[in-house]
Design a protein around this motif. Structure first.
Motif, PDB file in Angstrom:
ATOM      1  N   THR A   1       0.874  -1.188  -0.184  1.00  0.00           N
ATOM      2  CA  THR A   1       0.157   0.107  -0.011  1.00  0.00           C
ATOM      3  C   THR A   1       0.870   1.342   0.038  1.00  0.00           C
ATOM      4  OG1 THR A   1      -0.166   0.082   2.328  1.00  0.00           O
ATOM      5  CG2 THR A   1      -1.909  -1.034   0.924  1.00  0.00           C
ATOM      6  N   THR A   2       2.125   1.176   0.249  1.00  0.00           N
ATOM      7  CA  THR A   2       2.797   2.392   0.183  1.00  0.00           C
ATOM      8  C   THR A   2       4.288   2.222  -0.746  1.00  0.00           C
ATOM      9  OG1 THR A   2       4.485   1.495   1.682  1.00  0.00           O
ATOM     10  CG2 THR A   2       2.442   2.850   2.495  1.00  0.00           C
ATOM     11  N   THR A   3       4.594   3.386  -1.108  1.00  0.00           N
ATOM     12  CA  THR A   3       5.809   3.144  -2.131  1.00  0.00           C
ATOM     13  C   THR A   3       7.033   3.209  -1.354  1.00  0.00           C
ATOM     14  OG1 THR A   3       5.893   5.491  -2.258  1.00  0.00           O
ATOM     15  CG2 THR A   3       4.499   4.357  -3.965  1.00  0.00           C
ATOM     16  N   ALA A   4       8.303   3.271  -1.872  1.00  0.00           N
ATOM     17  CA  ALA A   4       9.496   3.057  -1.182  1.00  0.00           C
ATOM     18  C   ALA A   4       9.866   4.365  -0.606  1.00  0.00           C
ATOM     19  CB  ALA A   4      10.652   2.790  -2.156  1.00  0.00           C
ATOM     20  N   THR A   5       9.190   5.677  -1.332  1.00  0.00           N
ATOM     21  CA  THR A   5       9.463   6.586  -0.628  1.00  0.00           C
ATOM     22  C   THR A   5       8.300   6.886   0.296  1.00  0.00           C
ATOM     23  OG1 THR A   5       7.904   7.885  -2.563  1.00  0.00           O
ATOM     24  CG2 THR A   5      10.266   7.708  -2.833  1.00  0.00           C
ATOM     25  N   GLY A   6       7.217   6.112   0.530  1.00  0.00           N
ATOM     26  CA  GLY A   6       6.322   6.528   1.661  1.00  0.00           C
ATOM     27  C   GLY A   6       5.445   7.506   1.277  1.00  0.00           C
ATOM     28  N   TYR A   7       5.035   7.943   0.139  1.00  0.00           N
ATOM     29  CA  TYR A   7       4.164   8.939  -0.406  1.00  0.00           C
ATOM     30  C   TYR A   7       2.936   8.370  -0.508  1.00  0.00           C
ATOM     31  CZ  TYR A   7       7.968  12.493  -0.899  1.00  0.00           C
ATOM     32  OH  TYR A   7       8.840  13.480  -0.475  1.00  0.00           O
ATOM     33  N   GLY A   8       2.544   7.353  -0.723  1.00  0.00           N
ATOM     34  CA  GLY A   8       1.159   6.645  -0.691  1.00  0.00           C
ATOM     35  C   GLY A   8       0.873   5.446  -1.493  1.00  0.00           C
ATOM     36  N   PRO A   9      -0.436   5.318  -1.637  1.00  0.00           N
ATOM     37  CA  PRO A   9      -0.815   3.978  -2.190  1.00  0.00           C
ATOM     38  C   PRO A   9      -0.740   3.906  -3.853  1.00  0.00           C
ATOM     39  CG  PRO A   9      -2.753   5.160  -1.398  1.00  0.00           C
ATOM     40  CD  PRO A   9      -1.579   6.116  -1.328  1.00  0.00           C
ATOM     41  N   ARG A  10       0.410   3.922  -4.306  1.00  0.00           N
ATOM     42  CA  ARG A  10       0.450   3.987  -5.764  1.00  0.00           C
ATOM     43  C   ARG A  10       0.077   2.650  -6.350  1.00  0.00           C
ATOM     44  NH1 ARG A  10       5.240   7.385  -5.418  1.00  0.00           N
ATOM     45  NH2 ARG A  10       4.570   9.501  -5.610  1.00  0.00           N
ATOM     46  N   SER A  11       0.106   1.598  -5.891  1.00  0.00           N
ATOM     47  CA  SER A  11       0.032   0.572  -6.262  1.00  0.00           C
ATOM     48  C   SER A  11      -1.530   0.172  -6.602  1.00  0.00           C
ATOM     49  CB  SER A  11       0.538  -0.864  -5.367  1.00  0.00           C
ATOM     50  OG  SER A  11      -0.174  -0.756  -3.877  1.00  0.00           O
ATOM     51  N   ARG A  12      -2.300   0.596  -5.643  1.00  0.00           N
ATOM     52  CA  ARG A  12      -3.537   0.448  -6.058  1.00  0.00           C
ATOM     53  C   ARG A  12      -4.086   1.211  -7.132  1.00  0.00           C
ATOM     54  NH1 ARG A  12      -6.226   0.986  -0.234  1.00  0.00           N
ATOM     55  NH2 ARG A  12      -5.837   3.089  -0.771  1.00  0.00           N
ATOM     56  N   LEU A  13      -3.469   2.438  -7.471  1.00  0.00           N
ATOM     57  CA  LEU A  13      -3.677   3.416  -8.385  1.00  0.00           C
ATOM     58  C   LEU A  13      -3.221   3.011  -9.918  1.00  0.00           C
ATOM     59  CD1 LEU A  13      -2.758   6.817  -6.877  1.00  0.00           C
ATOM     60  CD2 LEU A  13      -5.015   5.791  -7.313  1.00  0.00           C
ATOM     61  N   MET A  14      -2.580   1.928 -10.024  1.00  0.00           N
ATOM     62  CA  MET A  14      -2.220   1.561 -11.530  1.00  0.00           C
ATOM     63  C   MET A  14      -3.225   1.353 -12.238  1.00  0.00           C
ATOM     64  SD  MET A  14       0.896   1.422 -11.438  1.00  0.00           S
ATOM     65  CE  MET A  14       1.259   0.589 -13.142  1.00  0.00           C
ATOM     66  N   PHE A  15      -3.115   2.074 -13.570  1.00  0.00           N
ATOM     67  CA  PHE A  15      -3.909   1.971 -14.803  1.00  0.00           C
ATOM     68  C   PHE A  15      -3.370   0.756 -15.705  1.00  0.00           C
ATOM     69  CE2 PHE A  15      -5.841   3.436 -18.861  1.00  0.00           C
ATOM     70  CZ  PHE A  15      -7.038   2.972 -18.641  1.00  0.00           C
ATOM     71  N   ASP A  16      -4.215  -0.179 -15.955  1.00  0.00           N
ATOM     72  CA  ASP A  16      -3.824  -1.202 -16.844  1.00  0.00           C
ATOM     73  C   ASP A  16      -4.426  -1.041 -18.433  1.00  0.00           C
ATOM     74  OD1 ASP A  16      -6.588  -1.753 -16.893  1.00  0.00           O
ATOM     75  OD2 ASP A  16      -6.143  -3.341 -15.857  1.00  0.00           O
ATOM     76  N   GLY A  17      -4.637   0.235 -18.620  1.00  0.00           N
ATOM     77  CA  GLY A  17      -5.083   0.427 -20.173  1.00  0.00           C
ATOM     78  C   GLY A  17      -6.422  -0.126 -20.595  1.00  0.00           C
ATOM     79  N   ASP A  18      -7.109  -0.690 -19.628  1.00  0.00           N
ATOM     80  CA  ASP A  18      -8.602  -1.153 -19.779  1.00  0.00           C
ATOM     81  C   ASP A  18      -9.566  -0.172 -19.724  1.00  0.00           C
ATOM     82  OD1 ASP A  18     -11.074  -2.347 -20.092  1.00  0.00           O
ATOM     83  OD2 ASP A  18     -10.613  -3.845 -18.517  1.00  0.00           O
ATOM     84  N   GLU A  19     -10.045   0.161 -21.286  1.00  0.00           N
ATOM     85  CA  GLU A  19     -11.136   1.386 -21.239  1.00  0.00           C
ATOM     86  C   GLU A  19     -12.160   1.131 -20.407  1.00  0.00           C
ATOM     87  OE1 GLU A  19     -11.951   1.241 -25.416  1.00  0.00           O
ATOM     88  OE2 GLU A  19      -9.839   1.542 -26.075  1.00  0.00           O
ATOM     89  N   ARG A  20     -12.733   0.012 -19.967  1.00  0.00           N
ATOM     90  CA  ARG A  20     -13.747   0.199 -19.124  1.00  0.00           C
ATOM     91  C   ARG A  20     -13.470   0.527 -17.689  1.00  0.00           C
ATOM     92  NH1 ARG A  20     -14.366  -6.142 -20.312  1.00  0.00           N
ATOM     93  NH2 ARG A  20     -12.180  -5.686 -19.694  1.00  0.00           N
ATOM     94  N   LYS A  21     -12.272   0.353 -17.475  1.00  0.00           N
ATOM     95  CA  LYS A  21     -12.110   0.755 -16.114  1.00  0.00           C
ATOM     96  C   LYS A  21     -11.517   2.285 -15.875  1.00  0.00           C
ATOM     97  CE  LYS A  21     -10.419  -3.801 -14.799  1.00  0.00           C
ATOM     98  NZ  LYS A  21      -9.247  -4.875 -14.649  1.00  0.00           N
ATOM     99  N   TYR A  22     -11.294   2.921 -16.919  1.00  0.00           N
ATOM    100  CA  TYR A  22     -10.918   4.387 -16.883  1.00  0.00           C
ATOM    101  C   TYR A  22     -11.366   5.135 -16.054  1.00  0.00           C
ATOM    102  CZ  TYR A  22      -8.919   8.862 -18.043  1.00  0.00           C
ATOM    103  OH  TYR A  22      -8.223  10.004 -17.777  1.00  0.00           O
ATOM    104  N   GLU A  23     -12.737   5.432 -16.192  1.00  0.00           N
ATOM    105  CA  GLU A  23     -13.322   6.058 -15.315  1.00  0.00           C
ATOM    106  C   GLU A  23     -13.366   6.197 -13.855  1.00  0.00           C
ATOM    107  OE1 GLU A  23     -18.063   8.680 -14.968  1.00  0.00           O
ATOM    108  OE2 GLU A  23     -17.543   6.565 -16.159  1.00  0.00           O
ATOM    109  N   LEU A  24     -13.427   4.894 -13.331  1.00  0.00           N
ATOM    110  CA  LEU A  24     -13.190   4.746 -11.749  1.00  0.00           C
ATOM    111  C   LEU A  24     -11.605   4.819 -11.640  1.00  0.00           C
ATOM    112  CD1 LEU A  24     -14.758   1.233 -11.799  1.00  0.00           C
ATOM    113  CD2 LEU A  24     -15.736   3.489 -10.956  1.00  0.00           C
ATOM    114  N   TRP A  25     -10.868   4.635 -12.333  1.00  0.00           N
ATOM    115  CA  TRP A  25      -9.215   4.993 -12.143  1.00  0.00           C
ATOM    116  C   TRP A  25      -9.141   6.325 -11.921  1.00  0.00           C
ATOM    117  CZ3 TRP A  25      -5.986   8.015 -14.707  1.00  0.00           C
ATOM    118  CH2 TRP A  25      -4.801   7.902 -14.693  1.00  0.00           C
ATOM    119  N   GLU A  26      -9.631   7.244 -13.121  1.00  0.00           N
ATOM    120  CA  GLU A  26      -9.485   8.601 -12.831  1.00  0.00           C
ATOM    121  C   GLU A  26     -10.181   9.164 -11.760  1.00  0.00           C
ATOM    122  OE1 GLU A  26     -11.523  12.356 -14.999  1.00  0.00           O
ATOM    123  OE2 GLU A  26     -10.531  11.060 -16.398  1.00  0.00           O
ATOM    124  N   ILE A  27     -11.203   8.543 -11.283  1.00  0.00           N
ATOM    125  CA  ILE A  27     -11.565   9.311  -9.937  1.00  0.00           C
ATOM    126  C   ILE A  27     -10.722   8.972  -8.719  1.00  0.00           C
ATOM    127  CG2 ILE A  27     -13.475   8.778  -8.365  1.00  0.00           C
ATOM    128  CD1 ILE A  27     -14.516  10.413 -10.599  1.00  0.00           C
TER     129      ILE A  27
END
Length: 110
Positions: free
Chosen positions: A6-32
């Motif tokens: 849930t955190t990055t090596a720098t400790g700035y936040g939960p980037r792993s949950r924010l990864m966008f995989d290019g799936d158009e159907r998931k874009y709107e949720l990812w953007e939010i």
């Protein structure tokens, strides 16, 4: 220092949950989720009125924050999405998110 999922090596936040995989159907949720993360990082003012042609007055501070938004964004994109923005919006988080939105959520007839 060990990292968790849930955190990055720098400790700035939960980037792993924010990864966008290019799936158009998931874009709107990812953007939010991404916009919420930018709010936490106090970078959300750069992304306000993204659909409008309105340009934020470019003070040094706002330009720096816009570059920070870009830096955060490129860390959570798949290679295909990154290739969409790399030339036309380098160091411009606002333009990069606009390009992604136009690509993944076109405003035409379905």
């Amino acid at each position: 220092m060990a990292t968790t999922t849930t955190t990055t090596a720098t400790g700035y936040g939960p980037r792993s949950r924010l990864m966008f995989d290019g799936d158009e159907r998931k874009y709107e949720l990812w953007e939010i989720k991404f916009l919420g993360f930018m709010k936490i990082r106090d970078l959300d003012e750069i992304l306000q009125n993204l659909d409008d042609e309105y340009q934020i007055e470019r003070s040094r501070l706002q330009a720096k924050k816009n570059e920070e938004v870009f830096a955060e964004l490129v860390q959570v994109l798949d290679d295909r999405s990154l290739s969409l923005i790399i030339r036309d919006a380098r160091n411009d988080g606002r333009a990069a998110l606009r390009i992604l939105r136009e690509h993944y959520q076109p405003r035409g007839k379905p």
